[in-house]
Design an enzyme around this catalytic site. Structure first.
Site, short mmCIF file in Angstrom:
data_model
loop_
_atom_site.label_atom_id
_atom_site.label_comp_id
_atom_site.label_asym_id
_atom_site.label_seq_id
_atom_site.Cartn_x
_atom_site.Cartn_y
_atom_site.Cartn_z
N HIS A 20 40.75 33.81 52.41
CA HIS A 20 41.18 35.09 51.86
C HIS A 20 41.33 35.00 50.34
O HIS A 20 41.96 34.08 49.83
CB HIS A 20 42.51 35.50 52.50
CG HIS A 20 42.96 36.86 52.12
ND1 HIS A 20 44.29 37.17 52.00
CD2 HIS A 20 42.28 38.00 51.83
CE1 HIS A 20 44.41 38.44 51.65
NE2 HIS A 20 43.19 38.96 51.54
N HIS A 106 31.18 41.84 30.20
CA HIS A 106 30.29 40.79 30.70
C HIS A 106 30.82 39.38 30.39
O HIS A 106 30.71 38.48 31.22
CB HIS A 106 28.88 40.97 30.14
CG HIS A 106 27.88 40.04 30.72
ND1 HIS A 106 27.57 40.01 32.07
CD2 HIS A 106 27.11 39.08 30.15
CE1 HIS A 106 26.65 39.09 32.29
NE2 HIS A 106 26.36 38.51 31.14
N TYR A 128 22.33 42.69 33.97
CA TYR A 128 23.67 42.85 34.54
C TYR A 128 23.67 43.04 36.06
O TYR A 128 24.60 43.62 36.61
CB TYR A 128 24.43 43.99 33.85
CG TYR A 128 24.52 43.79 32.36
CD1 TYR A 128 25.41 42.86 31.83
CD2 TYR A 128 23.69 44.49 31.50
CE1 TYR A 128 25.47 42.64 30.46
CE2 TYR A 128 23.76 44.28 30.12
CZ TYR A 128 24.64 43.36 29.61
OH TYR A 128 24.70 43.14 28.26
N ASN A 130 24.70 41.52 38.67
CA ASN A 130 25.60 40.45 39.10
C ASN A 130 26.83 41.08 39.74
O ASN A 130 27.28 42.14 39.32
CB ASN A 130 26.07 39.64 37.88
CG ASN A 130 24.95 39.12 37.03
OD1 ASN A 130 24.13 38.33 37.49
ND2 ASN A 130 24.87 39.59 35.80
#
Length: 139
Positions: A20, A106, A128, A130
């Site tokens: 978790h 970023h 980007y 990701n």
């Protein structure tokens, strides 16, 4: 042999052993990966496998609590951004939870990604593309 979407044994193992709040990164071909993070490099050539395809396969096996993406994706890669949000909305409905999506610069994303257990590198050649996925619990 497995009959679910995800066939990569190493990736399947990492998802199965996430606790978790532990995280997994799915990234484009250019994101720098810390030496402290295990890398699963799926890239074969430019665009193969794609970021969205990889996300969809990973989330078919992972219970996601929340996600982090770079703010820049909204402006620099709106098609991927919109499709990603759509996938997460569908996953929220399937899981019966609300997956919060957090936007960070970023540079901060790169720092956060270095805290993940594993990075799944795709052949994605768009900016980007990701995401950091944080594991939840299905109860």
């Amino acid at each position: 042999m497995k009959k679910t979407k995800l066939l990569n044994a190493s990736l399947s193992h990492h998802i199965a052993t996430l606790g978790h709040t532990e995280s997994l990164v799915i990234c484009d071909a250019g994101l720098p990966i810390s030496n402290q993070v295990e890398r699963i490099d799926l890239a074969l050539e430019a665009g193969v496998p794609g970021f969205l395809q990889t996300v969809d396969v990973v989330i078919s096996e992972m219970f996601v609590e929340h996600a982090v993406v770079a703010k820049e994706i909204r402006e620099k890669n709106p098609q991927i951004h919109d499709a990603l949000l759509d996938s997460l909305r569908k996953l929220s409905e399937q899981q019966g939870n609300c997956i919060a999506v957090e936007y960070v610069e970023h540079e901060e994303f790169k720092v956060l990604s270095s805290e993940s257990k594993v990075a799944v590198c795709t052949g994605e050649f768009s900016p980007y593309a990701n995401i950091i996925l944080y594991s939840g619990v299905p109860f």
